[in-house]
Design an enzyme around this catalytic site. Structure first.
Site, PDB file in Angstrom:
ATOM      1  N   GLU A  82       0.831  -1.221   0.000  1.00 51.45           N
ATOM      2  CA  GLU A  82       0.000   0.000   0.000  1.00 51.45           C
ATOM      3  C   GLU A  82       0.857   1.259   0.000  1.00 51.45           C
ATOM      4  OE1 GLU A  82      -2.770   0.247   3.269  1.00 51.45           O
ATOM      5  OE2 GLU A  82      -3.823   1.936   2.370  1.00 51.45           O
ATOM      6  N   LYS A 258      -6.967  -0.185  11.908  1.00 52.01           N
ATOM      7  CA  LYS A 258      -6.372  -0.690  10.652  1.00 52.01           C
ATOM      8  C   LYS A 258      -5.163   0.177  10.299  1.00 52.01           C
ATOM      9  CE  LYS A 258      -5.840  -0.936   5.962  1.00 52.01           C
ATOM     10  NZ  LYS A 258      -5.098  -0.046   5.065  1.00 52.01           N
ATOM     11  N   ASP A 274       4.726 -13.307  12.382  1.00 54.92           N
ATOM     12  CA  ASP A 274       3.350 -13.738  12.133  1.00 54.92           C
ATOM     13  C   ASP A 274       2.394 -12.552  12.306  1.00 54.92           C
ATOM     14  OD1 ASP A 274       0.801 -14.844  12.266  1.00 54.92           O
ATOM     15  OD2 ASP A 274       1.484 -16.661  13.265  1.00 54.92           O
ATOM     16  N   HIS A 371      -2.302  10.512   0.099  1.00 58.26           N
ATOM     17  CA  HIS A 371      -2.375   9.089  -0.228  1.00 58.26           C
ATOM     18  C   HIS A 371      -2.552   8.881  -1.733  1.00 58.26           C
ATOM     19  CE1 HIS A 371      -3.243   4.867   0.170  1.00 58.26           C
ATOM     20  NE2 HIS A 371      -4.392   5.031  -0.455  1.00 58.26           N
TER      21      HIS A 371
HETATM   22  C1  LIG Z   1       1.899  11.255   2.385  1.00 56.71           C
HETATM   23  C2  LIG Z   1       2.311  12.351   3.344  1.00 56.71           C
HETATM   24  C3  LIG Z   1       3.497  11.873   4.178  1.00 56.71           C
HETATM   25  C4  LIG Z   1       2.727  13.566   2.522  1.00 56.71           C
HETATM   26  O1  LIG Z   1       2.892  14.614   3.404  1.00 56.71           O
HETATM   27  P1  LIG Z   1       3.347  16.063   2.997  1.00 56.71           P
HETATM   28  O2  LIG Z   1       2.863  17.001   4.028  1.00 56.71           O
HETATM   29  O3  LIG Z   1       3.025  16.317   1.574  1.00 56.71           O
HETATM   30  O4  LIG Z   1       4.889  15.875   3.146  1.00 56.71           O
HETATM   31  P2  LIG Z   1       6.073  16.884   3.184  1.00 56.71           P
HETATM   32  O5  LIG Z   1       6.445  17.167   1.767  1.00 56.71           O
HETATM   33  O6  LIG Z   1       5.842  18.011   4.128  1.00 56.71           O
HETATM   34  O7  LIG Z   1       7.180  15.908   3.816  1.00 56.71           O
HETATM   35  C5  LIG Z   1       7.208  15.588   5.195  1.00 56.71           C
HETATM   36  C6  LIG Z   1       7.948  14.272   5.366  1.00 56.71           C
HETATM   37  O8  LIG Z   1       7.094  13.177   4.982  1.00 56.71           O
HETATM   38  C7  LIG Z   1       7.873  12.185   4.327  1.00 56.71           C
HETATM   39  N1  LIG Z   1       7.447  12.117   2.925  1.00 56.71           N
HETATM   40  C8  LIG Z   1       6.719  13.012   2.231  1.00 56.71           C
HETATM   41  N2  LIG Z   1       6.494  12.582   0.974  1.00 56.71           N
HETATM   42  C9  LIG Z   1       7.107  11.399   0.862  1.00 56.71           C
HETATM   43  C10 LIG Z   1       7.248  10.453  -0.189  1.00 56.71           C
HETATM   44  N3  LIG Z   1       6.706  10.651  -1.378  1.00 56.71           N
HETATM   45  N4  LIG Z   1       7.938   9.339   0.057  1.00 56.71           N
HETATM   46  C11 LIG Z   1       8.501   9.098   1.256  1.00 56.71           C
HETATM   47  N5  LIG Z   1       8.413   9.971   2.300  1.00 56.71           N
HETATM   48  C12 LIG Z   1       7.729  11.094   2.100  1.00 56.71           C
HETATM   49  C13 LIG Z   1       9.330  12.637   4.429  1.00 56.71           C
HETATM   50  O9  LIG Z   1       9.899  12.131   5.608  1.00 56.71           O
HETATM   51  C14 LIG Z   1       9.171  14.128   4.487  1.00 56.71           C
HETATM   52  O10 LIG Z   1      10.256  14.772   5.103  1.00 56.71           O
HETATM   53  P3  LIG Z   1      11.509  15.293   4.182  1.00 56.71           P
HETATM   54  O11 LIG Z   1      12.151  14.063   3.628  1.00 56.71           O
HETATM   55  O12 LIG Z   1      10.928  16.140   3.099  1.00 56.71           O
HETATM   56  O13 LIG Z   1      12.347  16.013   5.161  1.00 56.71           O
HETATM   57  C15 LIG Z   1       1.127  12.808   4.271  1.00 56.71           C
HETATM   58  O14 LIG Z   1       0.084  13.291   3.480  1.00 56.71           O
HETATM   59  C16 LIG Z   1       0.623  11.706   5.171  1.00 56.71           C
HETATM   60  O15 LIG Z   1       1.248  11.364   6.160  1.00 56.71           O
HETATM   61  N6  LIG Z   1      -0.561  11.180   4.842  1.00 56.71           N
HETATM   62  C17 LIG Z   1      -1.138  10.044   5.551  1.00 56.71           C
HETATM   63  C18 LIG Z   1      -1.030   8.845   4.662  1.00 56.71           C
HETATM   64  C19 LIG Z   1      -1.492   7.582   5.316  1.00 56.71           C
HETATM   65  O16 LIG Z   1      -1.789   7.537   6.477  1.00 56.71           O
HETATM   66  N7  LIG Z   1      -1.526   6.535   4.535  1.00 56.71           N
HETATM   67  C20 LIG Z   1      -1.979   5.245   4.998  1.00 56.71           C
HETATM   68  C21 LIG Z   1      -2.874   4.657   3.972  1.00 56.71           C
HETATM   69  S1  LIG Z   1      -4.546   5.176   4.193  1.00 56.71           S
HETATM   70  C22 LIG Z   1      -5.137   3.925   5.248  1.00 56.71           C
HETATM   71  O17 LIG Z   1      -5.067   2.787   4.914  1.00 56.71           O
HETATM   72  C23 LIG Z   1      -5.463   4.137   6.664  1.00 56.71           C
HETATM   73  C24 LIG Z   1      -6.482   5.114   7.156  1.00 56.71           C
HETATM   74  C25 LIG Z   1      -6.151   6.494   6.710  1.00 56.71           C
HETATM   75  O18 LIG Z   1      -7.776   4.813   6.698  1.00 56.71           O
HETATM   76  C26 LIG Z   1      -6.406   4.964   8.655  1.00 56.71           C
HETATM   77  C27 LIG Z   1      -7.336   5.857   9.401  1.00 56.71           C
HETATM   78  O19 LIG Z   1      -8.438   6.142   8.890  1.00 56.71           O
HETATM   79  O20 LIG Z   1      -6.977   6.215  10.546  1.00 56.71           O
HETATM   80  N1  LIG Z   2      -2.010 -19.268  16.814  1.00 57.08           N
HETATM   81  C1  LIG Z   2      -0.809 -18.934  16.342  1.00 57.08           C
HETATM   82  O1  LIG Z   2      -0.465 -17.754  16.288  1.00 57.08           O
HETATM   83  C2  LIG Z   2       0.128 -20.002  15.886  1.00 57.08           C
HETATM   84  C3  LIG Z   2       1.332 -19.637  15.318  1.00 57.08           C
HETATM   85  N2  LIG Z   2       2.267 -20.577  14.950  1.00 57.08           N
HETATM   86  C4  LIG Z   2       3.576 -20.231  14.382  1.00 57.08           C
HETATM   87  O2  LIG Z   2       4.557 -20.476  15.399  1.00 57.08           O
HETATM   88  C5  LIG Z   2       5.754 -19.787  15.068  1.00 57.08           C
HETATM   89  C6  LIG Z   2       6.337 -19.144  16.296  1.00 57.08           C
HETATM   90  O3  LIG Z   2       6.513 -20.091  17.323  1.00 57.08           O
HETATM   91  P1  LIG Z   2       7.805 -20.028  18.256  1.00 57.08           P
HETATM   92  O4  LIG Z   2       7.556 -20.893  19.433  1.00 57.08           O
HETATM   93  O5  LIG Z   2       8.184 -18.628  18.503  1.00 57.08           O
HETATM   94  O6  LIG Z   2       8.880 -20.633  17.274  1.00 57.08           O
HETATM   95  P2  LIG Z   2       9.971 -21.753  17.357  1.00 57.08           P
HETATM   96  O7  LIG Z   2       9.503 -22.990  18.004  1.00 57.08           O
HETATM   97  O8  LIG Z   2      10.495 -21.833  15.959  1.00 57.08           O
HETATM   98  O9  LIG Z   2      11.089 -21.042  18.247  1.00 57.08           O
HETATM   99  C7  LIG Z   2      11.070 -21.008  19.620  1.00 57.08           C
HETATM  100  C8  LIG Z   2      12.237 -21.820  20.141  1.00 57.08           C
HETATM  101  O10 LIG Z   2      13.463 -21.167  19.852  1.00 57.08           O
HETATM  102  C9  LIG Z   2      14.431 -21.597  20.802  1.00 57.08           C
HETATM  103  N3  LIG Z   2      15.184 -20.413  21.299  1.00 57.08           N
HETATM  104  C10 LIG Z   2      16.519 -20.187  21.096  1.00 57.08           C
HETATM  105  N4  LIG Z   2      16.899 -19.024  21.647  1.00 57.08           N
HETATM  106  C11 LIG Z   2      15.785 -18.470  22.209  1.00 57.08           C
HETATM  107  C12 LIG Z   2      15.554 -17.255  22.915  1.00 57.08           C
HETATM  108  N5  LIG Z   2      16.514 -16.358  23.154  1.00 57.08           N
HETATM  109  N6  LIG Z   2      14.284 -16.990  23.325  1.00 57.08           N
HETATM  110  C13 LIG Z   2      13.279 -17.848  23.069  1.00 57.08           C
HETATM  111  N7  LIG Z   2      13.450 -19.031  22.415  1.00 57.08           N
HETATM  112  C14 LIG Z   2      14.696 -19.347  21.978  1.00 57.08           C
HETATM  113  C15 LIG Z   2      13.685 -22.327  21.921  1.00 57.08           C
HETATM  114  O11 LIG Z   2      13.784 -23.738  21.660  1.00 57.08           O
HETATM  115  P3  LIG Z   2      14.905 -24.689  22.343  1.00 57.08           P
HETATM  116  O12 LIG Z   2      14.660 -24.696  23.797  1.00 57.08           O
HETATM  117  O13 LIG Z   2      14.645 -26.015  21.694  1.00 57.08           O
HETATM  118  O14 LIG Z   2      16.232 -24.087  21.949  1.00 57.08           O
HETATM  119  C16 LIG Z   2      12.242 -21.952  21.655  1.00 57.08           C
HETATM  120  O15 LIG Z   2      11.334 -22.916  22.058  1.00 57.08           O
HETATM  121  C17 LIG Z   2       5.392 -18.791  14.011  1.00 57.08           C
HETATM  122  O16 LIG Z   2       5.868 -19.264  12.773  1.00 57.08           O
HETATM  123  C18 LIG Z   2       3.860 -18.812  14.013  1.00 57.08           C
HETATM  124  O17 LIG Z   2       3.360 -18.466  12.745  1.00 57.08           O
HETATM  125  C19 LIG Z   2       2.050 -21.902  15.171  1.00 57.08           C
HETATM  126  C20 LIG Z   2       0.870 -22.322  15.707  1.00 57.08           C
HETATM  127  C21 LIG Z   2      -0.201 -21.430  16.065  1.00 57.08           C
END
Ligand SMILES: CC(C)(COP(=O)([O-])OP(=O)([O-])OC[C@H]1O[C@@H](n2cnc3c(N)ncnc32)[C@H](O)[C@@H]1OP(=O)([O-])[O-])[C@@H](O)C(=O)NCCC(=O)NCCSC(=O)C[C@@](C)(O)CC(=O)[O-]
Ligand SMILES: NC(=O)C1=CN([C@@H]2O[C@H](COP(=O)(O)OP(=O)(O)OC[C@H]3O[C@@H](n4cnc5c(N)ncnc54)[C@H](OP(=O)(O)O)[C@@H]3O)[C@@H](O)[C@H]2O)C=CC1
Length: 419
Positions: A82, A258, A274, A371
């Site tokens: 997006e 969202k 995940d 956007h």
């Molecule tokens: C799009 C902006 C950032 C423009 O904003 P602007 O005011 O035109 O930007 P600007 O020219 O003043 O620039 C400010 C800074 O924004 C960044 N920036 C500015 N332009 C760019 C670009 N092209 N590519 C990468 N970064 C950009 C960049 O960091 C820039 O700083 P600078 O580099 O100039 O020092 C602004 O309008 C904005 O933040 N809009 C919101 C957009 C958004 O939220 N999108 C999400 C998708 S919509 C959605 O799915 C969710 C929603 C909206 O429904 C959630 C909700 O309802 O709550």
């Molecule tokens: N409902 C859900 O969300 C579900 C998600 N999943 C999937 O499960 C996965 C994640 O499970 P997860 O248990 O994290 O994965 P893993 O089992 O792959 O990893 C965890 C294991 O890593 C080892 N480990 C090594 N170092 C560390 C550390 N510093 N901290 C913690 N563990 C360490 C441990 O095993 P050891 O003691 O043997 O070294 C631990 O049990 C994701 O891919 C997810 O998509 C699966 C089922 C359901």
């Protein structure tokens, strides 16, 4: 340390951006080679990750800049289809860092595993007996992960919930500190392993043994001040009012959340965490006391906007697929988080940033200008423009103030005829 504050990052070429990231995150030449390779996930490797593989699918990975969190600079890798999400995150981080950036923290990485027990004669007696044998059950559970036990983590506690109606059952909660893992597999292993013991203790029959994706005890927080001098006094008031709309209106709260997940999911995808789990977690947490917004806004005595977010986040720096895909491993290197708790705090800050930018746009000029101007590039591509033609088609769509697919097609046809 190079600062993550960079103006005009989006105006650089892809190579210039890569060089910046290489220096910031100390990437190796091999990392850069992998990042430059399209289709770096080999098909035979992909075939080992999921089932019935026929191909891999690409998606853009961008970098959100300007993030300062707890005094540390971060570049945020975001994989998303997006437009305007990466721009919006960078935009919010730019404003927040003028007031010191984000503060973030996360609680201990504690998950809940659930064991459903049916056919029990005396529910309260069964509950008492499980709690009496708690240490033995925890000991059994902890045989499932040597690493967690050696880290002083693992299964820590047990809670028992009694349900008499509408259906009689016990639901046992196994409380597990999973350290740097997301934790699903390890929690599921523990639940399955202790289930026969629970049956013995209760005389009941265990049915489900599965983690809960609602991680009530694994929560991340972030806050930031957005200065009225940058965003304007009117925007501060309008954003607070917009937040209040999300409080009273579930239809708005859903869209608001969202927007938060736009940012968080993109980082989860980039690091191969995940995101379905994250979605379930965030929305069920938002519904705990009646569905509402996960971020809150207030005006402080100085007239600035204070944003805070409280969001459950179960994210891993080990385990799952996080280490199987090279680009995901490099994305985590770019992010520079050293453990799952730091990672959760960063994600909360990204969620707040994303929400702030979206709501700021909505509460001032509207979402479409920022956007849609960025989405115009997708429309041009979908209309069949080549990468070289995209900018001309976009510029003409913007100046005609009609950013639509049919206009993109019309402009492209005209452009090609006059060539
Ligand atoms: C799009 C902006 C950032 C423009 O904003 P602007 O005011 O035109 O930007 P600007 O020219 O003043 O620039 C400010 C800074 O924004 C960044 N920036 C500015 N332009 C760019 C670009 N092209 N590519 C990468 N970064 C950009 C960049 O960091 C820039 O700083 P600078 O580099 O100039 O020092 C602004 O309008 C904005 O933040 N809009 C919101 C957009 C958004 O939220 N999108 C999400 C998708 S919509 C959605 O799915 C969710 C929603 C909206 O429904 C959630 C909700 O309802 O709550
Ligand atoms: N409902 C859900 O969300 C579900 C998600 N999943 C999937 O499960 C996965 C994640 O499970 P997860 O248990 O994290 O994965 P893993 O089992 O792959 O990893 C965890 C294991 O890593 C080892 N480990 C090594 N170092 C560390 C550390 N510093 N901290 C913690 N563990 C360490 C441990 O095993 P050891 O003691 O043997 O070294 C631990 O049990 C994701 O891919 C997810 O998509 C699966 C089922 C359901």
């Amino acid at each position: 340390m190079v600062s993550s504050e960079v103006s005009g990052f989006y105006k650089m070429t892809v190579d210039e951006r890569l060089n910046f990231v290489k220096e910031f995150s100390r990437l190796s030449d091999d990392d850069i080679r992998i990042l430059r390779t399209n289709g770096s996930l080999a098909i035979d490797k992909a075939d080992k990750i999921i089932e019935n593989v026929i191909t891999t699918i690409e998606m853009p990975l961008g970098i959100a800049v300007n993030f300062l969190i707890n005094g540390k600079d971060y570049l945020i890798p975001m994989a998303i289809e997006e437009p305007s999400v990466v721009a919006a995150a960078s935009n919010a981080a730019k404003v927040a860092r003028k007031s010191g950036g984000f503060n973030a923290y996360a609680t201990e990485p504690v998950m809940i595993g659930e064991i459903q027990v049916l056919g029990i004669d005396s529910l309260y007696l069964a509950k008492m007996n499980i709690l009496r044998d708690k240490s033995r059950i925890l000991e059994l559970a902890n045989t499932r992960s040597k690493t967690l036990s050696s880290l002083g983590a693992g299964a820590k506690d047990i809670e028992v919930n009694v349900y008499e109606r509408p259906h009689r059952m016990l639901i046992v909660h196994l409380i597990v500190d999973v350290r740097d893992a997301m934790g699903a597999n390890v929690v599921n292993s523990m639940c399955e392993y202790v289930a026969p013991e629970i049956e013995k203790i209760t005389g009941g029959r265990v049915n489900l043994r599965i983690l809960s994706n609602l991680t009530k005890y694994r929560v991340a927080y972030a806050s930031a001040v957005f200065s009225k001098d940058i965003i304007g006094k009117e925007a501060v008031d309008n954003i607070v009012e917009a937040y209040r709309m999300a409080v009273v209106d579930i239809y708005r709260a859903s869209t608001n959340n969202k927007g938060i997940m736009n940012g968080i999911d993109a980082v989860l995808v980039a690091t191969m965490n995940d995101w379905r789990a994250a979605e379930a977690n965030a929305h069920s947490y938002a519904a705990l006391e009646g569905y509402g917004p996960l971020a809150k806004y207030e005006k402080n005595s100085n007239g600035d906007l204070v944003g805070t977010i409280e969001i459950p986040i179960a994210v891993g720096t080990v385990g799952g697929t996080t280490g199987s895909i090279d680009k995901a491993r490099i994305a985590r290197k770019i992010l520079g988080v050293s453990n799952a708790t730091e990672f959760a705090g960063v994600l909360a800050a990204v969620g707040l940033a994303q929400n702030f930018s979206a709501v700021r746009a909505l509460a001032t000029e509207g979402i479409q200008r920022g956007h849609m101007e960025l989405h115009a590039r997708n429309l041009a591509l979908s209309a069949g423009a080549s990468p070289e033609e995209v900018d001309s088609v976009v510029n003409e769509m913007i100046s005609s103030k009609e950013i639509t697919m049919s206009n993109a097609i019309k402009i492209l046809e005209k452009m090609r005829k006059t060539k």
